[in-house]
Design a protein around this motif. Structure first.
Motif, PDB file in Angstrom:
ATOM      1  N   LEU A 127     -19.774  10.854 -33.138  1.00 16.78           N
ATOM      2  CA  LEU A 127     -19.610  10.027 -32.026  1.00 16.78           C
ATOM      3  C   LEU A 127     -20.565   8.691 -31.998  1.00 16.78           C
ATOM      4  CD1 LEU A 127     -19.709  12.907 -29.467  1.00 16.78           C
ATOM      5  CD2 LEU A 127     -17.512  11.777 -30.427  1.00 16.78           C
ATOM      6  N   THR A 128     -19.889   7.684 -31.807  1.00 16.50           N
ATOM      7  CA  THR A 128     -20.869   6.474 -31.725  1.00 16.50           C
ATOM      8  C   THR A 128     -20.581   5.574 -30.577  1.00 16.50           C
ATOM      9  OG1 THR A 128     -18.968   4.927 -32.681  1.00 16.50           O
ATOM     10  CG2 THR A 128     -20.646   6.422 -34.481  1.00 16.50           C
ATOM     11  N   ILE A 129     -21.438   4.748 -30.068  1.00 18.15           N
ATOM     12  CA  ILE A 129     -21.574   3.946 -29.074  1.00 18.15           C
ATOM     13  C   ILE A 129     -22.746   2.789 -29.414  1.00 18.15           C
ATOM     14  CG2 ILE A 129     -23.053   5.195 -27.442  1.00 18.15           C
ATOM     15  CD1 ILE A 129     -21.629   3.504 -25.112  1.00 18.15           C
ATOM     16  N   LEU A 157     -26.785  17.041 -23.611  1.00 17.78           N
ATOM     17  CA  LEU A 157     -26.317  15.975 -22.585  1.00 17.78           C
ATOM     18  C   LEU A 157     -25.690  14.805 -23.335  1.00 17.78           C
ATOM     19  CD1 LEU A 157     -29.472  15.776 -19.971  1.00 17.78           C
ATOM     20  CD2 LEU A 157     -27.074  16.751 -19.613  1.00 17.78           C
ATOM     21  N   LEU A 158     -26.498  14.195 -24.353  1.00 17.58           N
ATOM     22  CA  LEU A 158     -25.750  12.895 -24.926  1.00 17.58           C
ATOM     23  C   LEU A 158     -24.504  13.306 -25.536  1.00 17.58           C
ATOM     24  CD1 LEU A 158     -26.356  10.041 -25.838  1.00 17.58           C
ATOM     25  CD2 LEU A 158     -27.778  11.077 -28.095  1.00 17.58           C
ATOM     26  N   GLU A 159     -24.429  14.374 -26.031  1.00 16.83           N
ATOM     27  CA  GLU A 159     -23.149  14.842 -26.702  1.00 16.83           C
ATOM     28  C   GLU A 159     -21.894  14.802 -25.700  1.00 16.83           C
ATOM     29  OE1 GLU A 159     -21.564  18.153 -29.882  1.00 16.83           O
ATOM     30  OE2 GLU A 159     -23.024  18.765 -28.297  1.00 16.83           O
ATOM     31  N   GLU A 160     -22.240  15.539 -24.476  1.00 23.34           N
ATOM     32  CA  GLU A 160     -21.296  15.618 -23.527  1.00 23.34           C
ATOM     33  C   GLU A 160     -21.055  14.228 -22.826  1.00 23.34           C
ATOM     34  OE1 GLU A 160     -19.399  18.107 -22.382  1.00 23.34           O
ATOM     35  OE2 GLU A 160     -20.407  19.177 -24.125  1.00 23.34           O
ATOM     36  N   LEU A 161     -21.865  13.207 -22.670  1.00 24.94           N
ATOM     37  CA  LEU A 161     -21.470  11.827 -22.152  1.00 24.94           C
ATOM     38  C   LEU A 161     -20.719  11.084 -23.196  1.00 24.94           C
ATOM     39  CD1 LEU A 161     -25.081  11.163 -20.616  1.00 24.94           C
ATOM     40  CD2 LEU A 161     -22.875  11.520 -19.439  1.00 24.94           C
ATOM     41  N   LEU A 162     -21.072  11.259 -24.317  1.00 25.69           N
ATOM     42  CA  LEU A 162     -20.499  10.339 -25.512  1.00 25.69           C
ATOM     43  C   LEU A 162     -18.527  10.946 -25.615  1.00 25.69           C
ATOM     44  CD1 LEU A 162     -23.033  10.153 -28.507  1.00 25.69           C
ATOM     45  CD2 LEU A 162     -21.991   8.284 -27.203  1.00 25.69           C
ATOM     46  N   LYS A 163     -18.583  12.352 -25.790  1.00 26.77           N
ATOM     47  CA  LYS A 163     -17.299  12.944 -25.693  1.00 26.77           C
ATOM     48  C   LYS A 163     -16.508  12.538 -24.580  1.00 26.77           C
ATOM     49  CE  LYS A 163     -18.659  17.208 -26.461  1.00 26.77           C
ATOM     50  NZ  LYS A 163     -18.237  18.668 -26.605  1.00 26.77           N
ATOM     51  N   ALA A 164     -16.982  12.245 -23.342  1.00 30.92           N
ATOM     52  CA  ALA A 164     -16.552  11.587 -22.234  1.00 30.92           C
ATOM     53  C   ALA A 164     -15.904  10.193 -22.307  1.00 30.92           C
ATOM     54  CB  ALA A 164     -17.280  11.819 -20.859  1.00 30.92           C
ATOM     55  N   ARG A 165     -16.368   9.374 -23.312  1.00 31.90           N
ATOM     56  CA  ARG A 165     -15.966   8.282 -23.546  1.00 31.90           C
ATOM     57  C   ARG A 165     -15.944   7.064 -22.547  1.00 31.90           C
ATOM     58  NH1 ARG A 165     -10.846  10.297 -27.414  1.00 31.90           N
ATOM     59  NH2 ARG A 165     -12.078  11.550 -28.625  1.00 31.90           N
ATOM     60  N   GLY A 214     -22.123  10.865 -10.924  1.00 30.34           N
ATOM     61  CA  GLY A 214     -23.085  11.349 -12.102  1.00 30.34           C
ATOM     62  C   GLY A 214     -23.518  10.195 -12.951  1.00 30.34           C
ATOM     63  N   TYR A 215     -23.083  10.499 -14.183  1.00 31.93           N
ATOM     64  CA  TYR A 215     -23.374   9.734 -15.219  1.00 31.93           C
ATOM     65  C   TYR A 215     -22.452   9.129 -16.263  1.00 31.93           C
ATOM     66  CZ  TYR A 215     -28.014  11.859 -14.001  1.00 31.93           C
ATOM     67  OH  TYR A 215     -29.055  12.205 -13.232  1.00 31.93           O
ATOM     68  N   ARG A 216     -22.478   8.144 -17.053  1.00 30.21           N
ATOM     69  CA  ARG A 216     -21.408   7.639 -18.080  1.00 30.21           C
ATOM     70  C   ARG A 216     -22.333   6.583 -18.833  1.00 30.21           C
ATOM     71  NH1 ARG A 216     -17.830   3.736 -13.906  1.00 30.21           N
ATOM     72  NH2 ARG A 216     -19.288   2.093 -13.753  1.00 30.21           N
ATOM     73  N   THR A 217     -21.662   6.826 -20.163  1.00 27.81           N
ATOM     74  CA  THR A 217     -22.177   5.814 -21.176  1.00 27.81           C
ATOM     75  C   THR A 217     -21.516   4.306 -21.061  1.00 27.81           C
ATOM     76  OG1 THR A 217     -20.450   6.373 -22.797  1.00 27.81           O
ATOM     77  CG2 THR A 217     -22.498   7.683 -22.995  1.00 27.81           C
ATOM     78  N   ARG A 218     -22.192   3.335 -21.552  1.00 25.49           N
ATOM     79  CA  ARG A 218     -21.766   1.992 -21.353  1.00 25.49           C
ATOM     80  C   ARG A 218     -22.388   1.379 -22.458  1.00 25.49           C
ATOM     81  NH1 ARG A 218     -25.883  -0.819 -16.692  1.00 25.49           N
ATOM     82  NH2 ARG A 218     -27.843  -0.656 -17.943  1.00 25.49           N
ATOM     83  N   GLN A 219     -21.457   0.315 -22.831  1.00 23.79           N
ATOM     84  CA  GLN A 219     -21.717  -0.699 -24.080  1.00 23.79           C
ATOM     85  C   GLN A 219     -22.764  -1.565 -23.519  1.00 23.79           C
ATOM     86  OE1 GLN A 219     -20.965  -0.873 -27.186  1.00 23.79           O
ATOM     87  NE2 GLN A 219     -19.056   0.630 -27.269  1.00 23.79           N
TER      88      GLN A 219
END
Length: 221
Positions: A127-129, A157-165, A214-219
């Motif tokens: 998984l990448t971002i 935690l990081l894995e779950e957030l990255l999988k949520a895309r 909650g939380y989410r990843t962002r570029q």
């Protein structure tokens, strides 16, 4: 990955639990069919490691009820009998995989990991971002080519957030997916672990808080 082990041989069950937790999985355990059936029906597990011959509710019934419920949970059935007829019968009941006892622990881990990938929408093994790379199989993460020294929970935690895309993942969902049944639902452990994870990831920030959600990843910009 959230796993339930239902096995009435306590020493074997505890050994499986310890080994799977060392692989970064959130693992619960039941030592009889009755409690195992209840847990499997109440909580969404990715994989259930299920002994076939259980006291209380038989493993076949637990497997059949999971299949009938429509859950995405995958079942790895364990049994002391390794005959072809038993393996065929177990698969016909609805088990996704079958492992006769005694078994090599490395094989058990590999089978659980493979079933876990089938229990959720397909995600690439790496998984990448931005400049962050997380290898799910090797359990390593790097940013800008530098290894990140993450604890198991931080990695989870990081894995779950990255999988949520980029989709929002609530604290409750993270607690359920990364911790086990012993976690206090009213604890601040998710927030505290998220704070330490963000510090280790550094800047620019890759995780944002969505107030009240909650939380989410962002570029990064």
């Amino acid at each position: 990955m959230r796993v339930l082990v239902i096995e009435d041989e306590a020493n074997l069950a505890d050994a499986i639990v310890r080994g799977l937790r060392r692989q970064g999985m959130a693992v619960d355990v039941a030592y009889d069919g009755t409690s195992g059936h209840e847990m499997a029906m109440v909580t969404r597990y990715d994989v259930v490691v299920l002994d076939r011959d259980l006291p209380g509710v038989h493993g076949d019934e637990i497997c059949a009820d999971l299949v009938a419920s429509g859950a995405l949970t995958r079942v790895l059935m364990l049994t002391a009998s390794g005959s072809v007829a038993d393996r065929v019968e177990g698969l016909q009941i609805g088990a996704d995989d079958y492992l006769p006892k005694p078994f090599a622990f490395d094989e058990l881990v590999a089978r659980v990991q493979a079933l876990g990938r089938r229990a959720t929408p397909a995600a690439p093994p790496v998984l990448t971002i931005a400049d962050l790379v997380l290898d799910q199989a090797k359990r390593v993460a790097t940013r800008g080519g530098q290894p990140l020294d993450l604890t198991r929970k931080e990695f989870g935690l990081l894995e779950e957030l990255l999988k949520a895309r980029g989709a929002v993942v609530s604290s409750e969902e993270l607690l359920e997916r990364v911790w086990d049944a012993n976690a206090d639902p009213f604890t601040t452990t998710v927030r505290v672990t998220m704070m330490t994870l963000r510090k280790k990831l550094g800047d620019p920030a890759l995780i944002e808080t969505v107030v009240g959600a909650g939380y989410r990843t962002r570029q990064p910009q």
